[in-house]
Write a protein that holds these residues in place. Structure first.
Motif, mmCIF file in Angstrom:
data_model
loop_
_atom_site.group_PDB
_atom_site.id
_atom_site.type_symbol
_atom_site.label_atom_id
_atom_site.label_comp_id
_atom_site.label_asym_id
_atom_site.label_seq_id
_atom_site.Cartn_x
_atom_site.Cartn_y
_atom_site.Cartn_z
ATOM 1 N N GLU A 16 -4.946 2.749 0.352
ATOM 2 C CA GLU A 16 -3.609 2.155 0.460
ATOM 3 C C GLU A 16 -2.565 3.124 -0.094
ATOM 4 O OE1 GLU A 16 -3.729 -1.725 -1.343
ATOM 5 O OE2 GLU A 16 -4.866 -2.557 0.322
ATOM 6 N N PHE A 17 -1.301 2.842 0.173
ATOM 7 C CA PHE A 17 -0.196 3.696 -0.287
ATOM 8 C C PHE A 17 0.155 3.443 -1.746
ATOM 9 C CE2 PHE A 17 0.439 3.440 4.284
ATOM 10 C CZ PHE A 17 0.698 4.756 4.621
ATOM 11 N N THR A 18 0.028 2.180 -2.180
ATOM 12 C CA THR A 18 0.497 1.779 -3.501
ATOM 13 C C THR A 18 -0.610 1.887 -4.540
ATOM 14 O OG1 THR A 18 1.944 0.209 -2.385
ATOM 15 C CG2 THR A 18 1.684 -0.064 -4.750
ATOM 16 N N LEU A 25 0.807 9.427 -0.541
ATOM 17 C CA LEU A 25 0.694 9.702 0.888
ATOM 18 C C LEU A 25 -0.782 10.017 1.143
ATOM 19 C CD1 LEU A 25 2.409 9.909 3.416
ATOM 20 C CD2 LEU A 25 2.660 12.340 2.979
ATOM 21 N N PRO A 26 -1.583 8.958 1.416
ATOM 22 C CA PRO A 26 -3.041 9.164 1.492
ATOM 23 C C PRO A 26 -3.486 9.747 2.829
ATOM 24 C CG PRO A 26 -2.541 6.879 1.928
ATOM 25 C CD PRO A 26 -1.216 7.574 1.674
ATOM 26 N N TYR A 60 2.470 12.447 -4.045
ATOM 27 C CA TYR A 60 2.894 11.142 -4.548
ATOM 28 C C TYR A 60 4.247 11.268 -5.240
ATOM 29 C CZ TYR A 60 2.233 11.898 -9.596
ATOM 30 O OH TYR A 60 2.370 12.325 -10.898
ATOM 31 N N VAL A 61 4.935 10.132 -5.332
ATOM 32 C CA VAL A 61 6.175 10.020 -6.113
ATOM 33 C C VAL A 61 6.114 8.699 -6.878
ATOM 34 C CG1 VAL A 61 7.664 11.412 -4.610
ATOM 35 C CG2 VAL A 61 7.435 8.970 -4.185
ATOM 36 N N GLN A 130 -4.358 3.309 -10.464
ATOM 37 C CA GLN A 130 -5.369 2.462 -9.829
ATOM 38 C C GLN A 130 -4.818 1.878 -8.535
ATOM 39 O OE1 GLN A 130 -8.320 2.460 -11.404
ATOM 40 N NE2 GLN A 130 -7.353 3.645 -13.007
ATOM 41 N N GLY A 131 -5.682 1.793 -7.532
ATOM 42 C CA GLY A 131 -5.279 1.212 -6.251
ATOM 43 C C GLY A 131 -6.485 0.634 -5.524
#
Length: 145
Positions: A16-18, A25-26, A60-61, A130-131
């Motif tokens: 996931e993105f979050t 940006l996976p 990532y940001v 973590q995601g």
């Protein structure tokens, strides 16, 4: 017990993105099956194969840190429905598509906050986020429990 699709060599881990405060940006990770049994010439994925999935150099940001950083996506833990209870190959449980796995994003190059005045940018102090993620499979037939 519901049967679920068995994962095979070359199947993908979709992240996931979050990841908490981080927006990543996976890119998909690729599973390498190591089970002795095969489906259409591809080895089945077994317990432990998920630990070899690693997707490096993902940008990532985080809020307030507009200069992107980079890190590596990994599978932290399988969901309870992603490891077969009964179906095994080579004395190891096969991996199932299931719902979601826990994932980590390990920061190698922190995102940075532009400085308010003269001086260097301020780096993100968090080294791990973590995601979640899920698997996609090319196998549409072979199921396990």
């Amino acid at each position: 017990m519901t049967k679920k699709l068995i994962l095979v060599d070359g199947d993908k881990a979709i992240f996931e993105f979050t990841f908490g405060a981080a927006l990543v940006l996976p890119r998909p990770g690729k599973l390498e099956g190591s089970g002795p049994a095969t489906l259409n010439g591809k080895k089945l994925c077994v317990e432990g194969d998920e630990g070899k999935v690693s997707v490096a150099n993902c940008s990532y940001v985080i809020p307030g840190y507009s200069i992107p950083g980079k890190g590596t996506l990994k599978i932290a833990a399988l969901g309870s429905d992603q490891k077969a209870k009964k179906t095994k190959t080579g004395n190891k449980a096969v991996l199932l598509k299931g719902t979601q796995f826990d994932a980590t994003f390990e920061v190698q190059n922190p995102a940075k906050q532009p400085p308010k005045g003269p001086g260097p940018p301020i780096p993100d102090a968090t080294l791990k986020y973590q995601g979640k993620g899920m698997f996609t499979t090319t196998n549409k037939i072979f199921k396990g429990t």
